[in-house]
Design a protein around this motif. Structure first.
Motif, short mmCIF file in Angstrom:
data_model
loop_
_atom_site.label_atom_id
_atom_site.label_comp_id
_atom_site.label_asym_id
_atom_site.label_seq_id
_atom_site.Cartn_x
_atom_site.Cartn_y
_atom_site.Cartn_z
N GLY A 155 69.33 21.43 23.62
CA GLY A 155 69.86 22.17 24.76
C GLY A 155 68.83 23.03 25.47
N ASP A 156 67.66 23.25 24.88
CA ASP A 156 66.60 24.02 25.53
C ASP A 156 65.78 23.05 26.39
N LEU A 157 66.35 22.70 27.54
CA LEU A 157 65.80 21.66 28.41
C LEU A 157 64.36 21.94 28.81
N ASP A 158 64.07 23.14 29.30
CA ASP A 158 62.73 23.44 29.78
C ASP A 158 61.68 23.29 28.69
N GLN A 159 61.96 23.85 27.52
CA GLN A 159 60.99 23.79 26.42
C GLN A 159 60.81 22.35 25.94
N GLN A 160 61.90 21.61 25.83
CA GLN A 160 61.79 20.24 25.31
C GLN A 160 61.19 19.29 26.35
N MET A 161 61.45 19.50 27.64
CA MET A 161 60.80 18.67 28.67
C MET A 161 59.30 18.93 28.66
N ARG A 162 58.90 20.17 28.44
CA ARG A 162 57.47 20.49 28.35
C ARG A 162 56.86 19.76 27.16
N GLU A 163 57.55 19.78 26.03
CA GLU A 163 57.07 19.10 24.82
C GLU A 163 56.94 17.60 25.07
N ILE A 164 57.90 17.02 25.75
CA ILE A 164 57.88 15.59 26.07
C ILE A 164 56.70 15.27 26.99
N LYS A 165 56.52 16.06 28.04
CA LYS A 165 55.42 15.82 28.97
C LYS A 165 54.07 15.99 28.29
N LEU A 166 53.95 16.97 27.41
CA LEU A 166 52.69 17.16 26.68
C LEU A 166 52.37 15.93 25.82
N TYR A 167 53.39 15.34 25.22
CA TYR A 167 53.18 14.13 24.42
C TYR A 167 52.59 13.01 25.29
N PHE A 168 53.12 12.85 26.50
CA PHE A 168 52.68 11.77 27.37
C PHE A 168 51.38 12.06 28.10
N SER A 169 50.89 13.28 28.03
CA SER A 169 49.69 13.66 28.78
C SER A 169 48.44 12.89 28.36
N LYS A 170 48.43 12.32 27.18
CA LYS A 170 47.25 11.60 26.68
C LYS A 170 47.22 10.12 27.08
N PHE A 171 48.29 9.61 27.66
CA PHE A 171 48.38 8.19 27.98
C PHE A 171 47.88 7.90 29.39
N LYS A 172 47.23 6.74 29.55
CA LYS A 172 46.72 6.30 30.85
C LYS A 172 47.53 5.09 31.31
N GLY A 173 48.23 5.25 32.42
CA GLY A 173 48.98 4.14 32.99
C GLY A 173 48.05 3.13 33.63
N LYS A 174 48.58 2.00 34.00
CA LYS A 174 47.78 0.97 34.67
C LYS A 174 47.19 1.52 35.97
N LYS A 175 47.97 2.34 36.66
CA LYS A 175 47.50 3.02 37.87
C LYS A 175 47.61 4.53 37.61
N PRO A 176 46.59 5.11 36.96
CA PRO A 176 46.67 6.52 36.54
C PRO A 176 46.96 7.49 37.68
N GLU A 177 46.56 7.14 38.88
CA GLU A 177 46.81 8.02 40.02
C GLU A 177 48.30 8.13 40.35
N ASN A 178 49.11 7.23 39.81
CA ASN A 178 50.56 7.26 40.05
C ASN A 178 51.33 8.03 38.97
N PHE A 179 50.62 8.68 38.05
CA PHE A 179 51.28 9.40 36.97
C PHE A 179 51.10 10.89 37.17
N ALA A 180 52.21 11.60 37.27
CA ALA A 180 52.17 13.05 37.49
C ALA A 180 53.06 13.75 36.46
N LEU A 181 52.51 14.76 35.83
CA LEU A 181 53.26 15.52 34.85
C LEU A 181 53.83 16.81 35.42
N GLY A 182 53.24 17.31 36.51
CA GLY A 182 53.66 18.60 37.04
C GLY A 182 53.08 19.72 36.20
#
Length: 185
Positions: A155-182
């Motif tokens: 239920g702590d949406l902000d904290q858990q969304m941050r945790e989720i985005k941090l997990y994905f921060s290390k991945f490189k998409g096929k078109k990295p310029e199209n990936f934004a974490l905010g």
């Protein structure tokens, strides 16, 4: 035969590897990122075929035209009407609660273009249906499909969304310029 073919194509021919350490219960949500190209869908279907994983996925309704519509539905596609305000998260959560098995893959970016304002429907479905969220990352640079973290919504949406985005921060998409974490600081 299909499984062998997908294994050969994905791992041997295309050179991908997978690191999946998380348990896959009967019911869960897959949060998949980055989503920067339509090739992500092909890669996901090959991975599903290679592992025997069977999951549904959400896709904008514009893709469900003849002849692709019936194919996408057969593969587990669920059309999404973005212009309509429906209670899709409520309906999917109720479906998950009542089903014996439920596996749904969602790309939180909601688009293949840069979008720092990720959609949160996957989180609310999981929260309402009391499902774990398995984080699946695709790294084209390393040719790696990885799932090494599970989120249990609290239920702590902000904290858990941050945790989720941090997990994905290390991945490189096929078109990295199209990936934004905010802003995740």
């Amino acid at each position: 035969m299909w499984r062998k073919f997908c294994n050969w194509l994905l791992y041997k021919h295309m050179g991908w590897t997978a690191e999946v350490t998380e348990a896959h219960p009967d019911k869960y949500i897959i949060c998949l990122a980055p989503h920067t190209t339509n090739w992500d869908f092909v890669l996901g279907q090959l991975y599903n075929g290679a592992t025997g994983l069977d999951s549904n996925f959400l896709m904008k309704k514009e893709w469900f035209f003849w002849p692709l519509g019936p194919i996408f539905k057969r593969l587990g596609g669920i059309p999404v009407w973005r212009s309509k305000h429906t209670s899709m998260t409520d309906n999917l959560a109720e479906t998950a609660r009542q089903a014996k098995t439920f596996r749904l893959c969602i790309t939180p970016e909601g688009t293949r273009s840069p979008n720092p304002d990720w959609k949160k429907g996957f989180y609310f479905i999981a929260l309402k249906a009391e499902l774990p969220i398995l984080l699946y990352g695709i790294d084209y640079e390393k040719r790696l499909i990885e799932c090494t973290k599970t989120i249990i919504p609290n239920g702590d949406l902000d904290q858990q969304m941050r945790e989720i985005k941090l997990y994905f921060s290390k991945f490189k998409g096929k078109k990295p310029e199209n990936f934004a974490l905010g802003d995740i600081e």
